[in-house]
Design a protein around this motif. Structure first.
Motif, PDB file in Angstrom:
ATOM      1  N   LYS A  77       0.828  -1.216   0.000  1.00  4.63           N
ATOM      2  CA  LYS A  77       0.000   0.000   0.000  1.00  4.63           C
ATOM      3  C   LYS A  77       0.856   1.257   0.000  1.00  4.63           C
ATOM      4  O   LYS A  77       0.543   2.217  -0.703  1.00  4.63           O
ATOM      5  N   LEU A  78       1.899   1.261   0.783  1.00  4.65           N
ATOM      6  CA  LEU A  78       2.746   2.442   0.904  1.00  4.65           C
ATOM      7  C   LEU A  78       4.209   2.000   0.946  1.00  4.65           C
ATOM      8  O   LEU A  78       4.768   1.767   2.025  1.00  4.65           O
ATOM      9  N   PRO A  79       4.828   1.862  -0.214  1.00  4.39           N
ATOM     10  CA  PRO A  79       6.225   1.400  -0.244  1.00  4.39           C
ATOM     11  C   PRO A  79       7.160   2.382   0.458  1.00  4.39           C
ATOM     12  O   PRO A  79       6.893   3.584   0.507  1.00  4.39           O
ATOM     13  N   ALA A  80       8.255   1.858   0.933  1.00  5.53           N
ATOM     14  CA  ALA A  80       9.237   2.703   1.612  1.00  5.53           C
ATOM     15  C   ALA A  80       9.883   3.667   0.619  1.00  5.53           C
ATOM     16  O   ALA A  80       9.966   3.379  -0.581  1.00  5.53           O
ATOM     17  N   PRO A  81      10.349   4.833   1.096  1.00  7.09           N
ATOM     18  CA  PRO A  81      11.032   5.771   0.186  1.00  7.09           C
ATOM     19  C   PRO A  81      12.185   5.134  -0.575  1.00  7.09           C
ATOM     20  O   PRO A  81      12.393   5.430  -1.759  1.00  7.09           O
ATOM     21  N   SER A  82      12.936   4.263   0.071  1.00  7.36           N
ATOM     22  CA  SER A  82      14.061   3.622  -0.618  1.00  7.36           C
ATOM     23  C   SER A  82      13.574   2.737  -1.774  1.00  7.36           C
ATOM     24  O   SER A  82      14.209   2.679  -2.837  1.00  7.36           O
ATOM     25  N   VAL A  83      12.434   2.074  -1.603  1.00  5.94           N
ATOM     26  CA  VAL A  83      11.867   1.242  -2.674  1.00  5.94           C
ATOM     27  C   VAL A  83      11.403   2.116  -3.841  1.00  5.94           C
ATOM     28  O   VAL A  83      11.604   1.772  -5.021  1.00  5.94           O
ATOM     29  N   ILE A  84      10.813   3.266  -3.514  1.00  3.85           N
ATOM     30  CA  ILE A  84      10.364   4.184  -4.569  1.00  3.85           C
ATOM     31  C   ILE A  84      11.558   4.732  -5.346  1.00  3.85           C
ATOM     32  O   ILE A  84      11.522   4.862  -6.581  1.00  3.85           O
ATOM     33  N   ILE A  85      12.628   5.043  -4.630  1.00  2.00           N
ATOM     34  CA  ILE A  85      13.833   5.546  -5.310  1.00  2.00           C
ATOM     35  C   ILE A  85      14.404   4.473  -6.239  1.00  2.00           C
ATOM     36  O   ILE A  85      14.811   4.752  -7.380  1.00  2.00           O
ATOM     37  N   ASP A  86      14.424   3.235  -5.770  1.00  5.65           N
ATOM     38  CA  ASP A  86      14.914   2.139  -6.627  1.00  5.65           C
ATOM     39  C   ASP A  86      14.045   1.987  -7.882  1.00  5.65           C
ATOM     40  O   ASP A  86      14.569   1.748  -8.975  1.00  5.65           O
ATOM     41  N   ALA A  87      12.740   2.111  -7.709  1.00  3.04           N
ATOM     42  CA  ALA A  87      11.843   2.005  -8.869  1.00  3.04           C
ATOM     43  C   ALA A  87      12.100   3.132  -9.861  1.00  3.04           C
ATOM     44  O   ALA A  87      12.108   2.924 -11.082  1.00  3.04           O
ATOM     45  N   GLY A  88      12.331   4.351  -9.326  1.00  2.00           N
ATOM     46  CA  GLY A  88      12.635   5.473 -10.208  1.00  2.00           C
ATOM     47  C   GLY A  88      13.945   5.278 -10.952  1.00  2.00           C
ATOM     48  O   GLY A  88      14.046   5.582 -12.147  1.00  2.00           O
TER      49      GLY A  88
END
Length: 295
Positions: A77-88
């Motif tokens: 539901k709410l991925p961690a900031p580090s996961v979002i950065i990796d996706a970017g």
């Protein structure tokens, strides 16, 4: 009887309220005291507020990351900031991010350019002519009252699902802040200055070019900032219309594959692009109004 006038003692001079002040040069050379205590407090307060403004979002990110690491926040539901950065980073490396930003940026630029031409143009006409105000303004207010996103089905029927409805939605969103701010700014131009210019022999075009538009420029730029924000918001919705490129397409594609991290990253990119364009307009606003005294 003779009266002797003795020189004023130096101690008395030092006790004068303005002794030693840079403006009291009658008692000696000018002296620069530097910033006052109130000025130093104001500078410290501004620095503190700037540090707080920077630290506040970082603190939120830290708490977000901590909550994800502790399992308090569900990753689906709410991925961690580090996961979002990796996706970017993943989208940047495979080129999807660059292509999406280019497509979305092109739509915003074209739509905003149309919005500026129509909004500022109609604002000038309405602000300069009461007849135009009576004819155009009621129609503009009626169109403005329509829900922008409610026009999407009609735009699809009229223009199909290619680029045209997306660009026109952005343009329509950008028109009204510029129209309202431009017409209002022109009505507020000091009529005494306009009359003086007329007496000095300025033609109507010269009065508009050299007096009316420069006087109205600060408020028009405020309208441009509002239009930019609405343009990006409109783009988010417009790119839901069968888009095959752009950030909206990136987000929709990620939704189909349950990639919440990519969805979050796409929204962050939208917000970042909106902030960057706002900073550019603010810099332009400060440059064009650099003659004004700021507190």
């Amino acid at each position: 009887m003779t009266t002797h006038i003795t020189p004023e003692p130096a101690q008395a001079l030092r006790q004068r309220p303005n002794a030693g002040n840079a403006t009291s040069n009658a008692y000696g050379p000018q002296k620069d005291l530097g910033p006052s205590a109130a000025e130093r407090r104001r500078v410290r307060r501004n620095r503190t507020l700037t540090a707080v403004r920077i630290a506040a979002p970082l603190a939120v990110l830290g708490l977000w990351q901590l909550g994800s690491a502790l399992g308090v926040l569900p990753q689906d539901k709410l991925p961690a900031p580090s996961v979002i950065i990796d996706a970017g980073w993943e989208k940047f490396q495979d080129g999807d991010l660059t292509a999406a930003i280019a497509a979305s940026g092109q739509r915003v630029l074209i739509g905003l350019a149309i919005g500026i031409l129509v909004g500022v143009g109609l604002g000038l006409i309405v602000g300069l002519s009461r007849i135009a105000d009576a004819v155009i303004d009621p129609n503009m207010q009626a169109v403005r009252a329509l829900p922008l996103f409610g026009l999407i089905p009609l735009f699809i029927l009229w223009f199909g699902i290619d680029e045209t409805p997306k660009v026109l939605l952005v343009a329509l969103g950008a028109v009204f802040p510029l129209y309202l701010n431009t017409s209002s700014a022109i009505r507020q131009v000091d009529q005494k200055l306009v009359e003086n210019a007329r007496v000095l022999g300025f033609s109507r075009w010269q009065r508009i070019r050299d007096l009316v538009i420069p006087s109205a420029a600060p408020q028009i730029l405020v309208g441009l900032r509002q239009s930019l924000a609405i343009a990006w918001l409109s783009l988010i919705v417009a790119e839901q219309i069968a888009a095959t490129s752009g950030l909206g397409y990136l987000i929709n594609n990620a939704r189909d594959f349950l990639r919440t991290d990519v969805v979050f990253f796409g929204l962050i990119v939208y917000a970042a692009l909106g902030l960057i364009t706002d900073v550019i307009v603010r810099a332009l606003e400060r440059y064009t109004t650099r003659y004004q005294v700021r507190r």
